[in-house]
Structures are given as C-alpha cells and as structure tokens.
Design an enzyme around this catalytic site. Sequence first.
Site, PDB file in Angstrom:
ATOM      1  N   HIS A  41      -2.869   5.067  10.451  1.00 23.16           N
ATOM      2  CA  HIS A  41      -3.940   4.719   9.522  1.00 23.16           C
ATOM      3  C   HIS A  41      -3.585   3.443   8.771  1.00 23.16           C
ATOM      4  CE1 HIS A  41      -6.154   8.849   9.064  1.00 23.16           C
ATOM      5  NE2 HIS A  41      -6.016   8.469  10.320  1.00 23.16           N
ATOM      6  N   PRO A  89       0.670  16.702  -4.739  1.00 23.03           N
ATOM      7  CA  PRO A  89       0.434  16.146  -3.401  1.00 23.03           C
ATOM      8  C   PRO A  89      -0.551  14.986  -3.360  1.00 23.03           C
ATOM      9  CG  PRO A  89      -0.719  18.224  -3.662  1.00 23.03           C
ATOM     10  CD  PRO A  89       0.121  18.059  -4.890  1.00 23.03           C
ATOM     11  N   LYS A 149       3.568  12.161  -1.311  1.00 22.55           N
ATOM     12  CA  LYS A 149       4.946  11.701  -1.481  1.00 22.55           C
ATOM     13  C   LYS A 149       6.019  12.759  -1.258  1.00 22.55           C
ATOM     14  CE  LYS A 149       3.914   7.550  -2.180  1.00 22.55           C
ATOM     15  NZ  LYS A 149       3.687   7.128  -0.817  1.00 22.55           N
ATOM     16  N   TYR A 152       1.424   3.564  -1.753  1.00 25.44           N
ATOM     17  CA  TYR A 152       0.951   4.561  -0.804  1.00 25.44           C
ATOM     18  C   TYR A 152       1.721   4.483   0.520  1.00 25.44           C
ATOM     19  CZ  TYR A 152      -2.382   7.770   1.365  1.00 25.44           C
ATOM     20  OH  TYR A 152      -2.958   8.854   1.973  1.00 25.44           O
TER      21      TYR A 152
END
Length: 394
Positions: free
Chosen positions: A72, A293, A297, A385
């Site tokens: 992604h 969540p 991580k 991220y």
Amino acid sequence: MKTQVAIIGAGPSGLLLGQLLHNAGIDNVIIERQSPDYVLGRIRAGVLEQGMVELLRQAGVGQRMDREGLVHGGFELALDGRQVHIDLNTLTGGKTVMVYGQTEVTRDLMAARREAGAQTIYQAGDVVPHGMKSAETFVTFEKDGQAWRLDCDYIAGCDGFHGVARQSIPADCLKVFERVYPFGWLGILADTPPVHEELVYARHERGFALCSMRSATRTRYYLQVPTSDHVDNWSDQRFWDELKLRLPQDLANKLITGPSIEKSIAPLRSFVVEPMQYGRLFLVGDAAHIVPPTGAKGLNLAASDVSTLFNILLKVYREDRLDLLEKYSEICLRRVWKAERFSWWMTSMLHRFDDQDAFDQRIVESELEYFIGSEAGRKTIAENYVGLPYETIE
C-alpha cells in the site's frame, strides 16, 4: 539444557529474533506456554512498516509475504464524510507499508524454524527466569510433568503484556507509564472483498471506524464502542448497519457484507515500562509497551526491538562488545516513545471522547485541518505511518 539465548514466547517477536539469531550462528531455544495452534489462532495486526518488511526478508522468511502481501502506497482519512488521501509513497520518497496478517507472519516463522531444526518447546508450564543479574542465568520450566533447567547467557522476554518476563523484574526497578482509553474497538473478520483498495480511517460524530483487510478476499473492520459494551450486543447486521453510518456515502454504498468469522472487543491503552531490561533479561515488544492500534504500531514496535537486540547480540558474540548490552533499553525507548506519541495522536484525533466539550472539539478539528492542509503536516503523518528508521548499532 544449555543455549546462548533463551527466548520466552513463540509469538512473532520471539520467532523472528530466534530466526535472526539462528541464521547468524547464535544458538537459541524458544519456550512457549501455549500450543502452536493456539498461537496461530490469535487474530492480530496486519499492517507492516517497511522496516519490518525488510527485517523479515533479512531473516529469510519474506517469500510468501512478497508473493501474497498487499503493498500500500497510501491510506484514506474519512473525516465526517470528507475523504483525504495520504500518499505515503510520494510524501516519504518511495516508502510503503505491507498488508500481511500477523498470523501469516507467525506461520512463516514457525515453518522456517522447523526447517532449520531450531528448538521450540511448546506447552511449557511454570516458566521462570533466574539469575538475571548474576553470571549464572537460567530459565526453569515444566514439560510433560518433568522439571527442566535451561542455562543461557541472556534471556529475551517476548511473552507479551501478561507474560512472566516483566513480572519477574522487581516492581521497584520499573517505572510504569500508562493511559487507558474510555472505549474499545469492536472488530470483525469476514470473507468479503475490501470496501476500498487502501485502509480507511474514519472520524464520525457516532465514533471512529476502520476499514482494513487481510487479503483481497478477507476484511477486518472495526467500530469504536464503549468499554462497557459486549460482543453479544452486536449481531452481524447491526455491525454492518453501524459501519455504513460512519463511512462516507460512496464507500457505504460499495460495502459488501457477509457473515463474520470472528468478532471481539479490544480495549485501548498506552503502556510503557522503563527500563526495558534487567541485567541479562531484555523485554521485547508487548512485554515492555502497548500502543492503541490506531497507528498500526504494536507489531512493528516489537520488530524494531527485535532488530535492536539482535544487532547488539551480534556485536556481543562477534566483537565482544559487552558495553552495548546496557544501551538496549535507551535505544529502544527512543523509538518506542515516538511511536507512542503517534498512536496517541491518531487516537486522539479520530475518536470521539464523551468528556470533550465544544472547545476541545474545535481544537481537534483545527489540528486535523492544519495537518491535512499542509504538505509538511501530511509528510509528518506519512513518515510516522511507514515507520521511523531503525537506529544503527555502533
């Protein structure tokens, strides 16, 4: 029995550490209180940072992940019906994440360990580490009614939040930092195609929702619910109806529903202990820290702990760099706290808090607008991220 590194816990962090050590010629034994089937039955995370992806490849267990995982290059924020795309690839200079379930990571690591002939002792009872601050370090346990002693140089506590490793450290030697959030995530797993090609994090007046996936045909969806709620209160139909209400209309229209395979409520908390070591015992992953969540991580932080401990032990055994042992906690905690901050920020920005007044709500809205309306802000979200870089052990 004797080994160089005793690893308590055969979850993904223990198995990954064991595989890296084995490949480097460092003998290790893993001790696990549950059965292999029980370990594989845990439904957990599925978004891997680029650093963890590369670490799995380094361990020689990335073949199926590279074949079946979903790369992604971004994710979607749905903010009260408005969609904002966070382009990870562009904002981080080409970095991505991999959607590949923790269960599959564990399965691959188990298979590699069996093939390597490395020893894992499952269904071990009464596991206790000893002598962590002496020259005689060992782990005792019971297996099939017989008592065993495993002598070792070092112990890696990879046995999770409720495990014995952290509980074996005197309480007055640890400082605990904790925040418990006033809600949980109701999650379901379903054999349905994803509603969107990337993950969708939705902020809505009715509460947070997340559209995730494990593959092109299996999805994982979550709803924010009160901590007092119960799974029994949620039929599949009620879940799907509520999810549609929290998604932008065009996504809700595309949502394909189906019977749930698994349904559960997970509480949300932030938790860190300092230090992450006690003599020759090193805490890894959930044994030392928990994150909500929201920022994906938890498993990734465990992987960065594994990388740090592996590279320290490599230099200890190959270069006699005993001085590095005392730096494990310090190195890990720098990254842990940055991930805790990001997970707290994502949680605070995207969830509804009952005690928020009108001022608080406006502050959250302004904070989000600032970050998504600025390239620098979006870049900050993106680089956190995909995962901050691992520290080099020198």
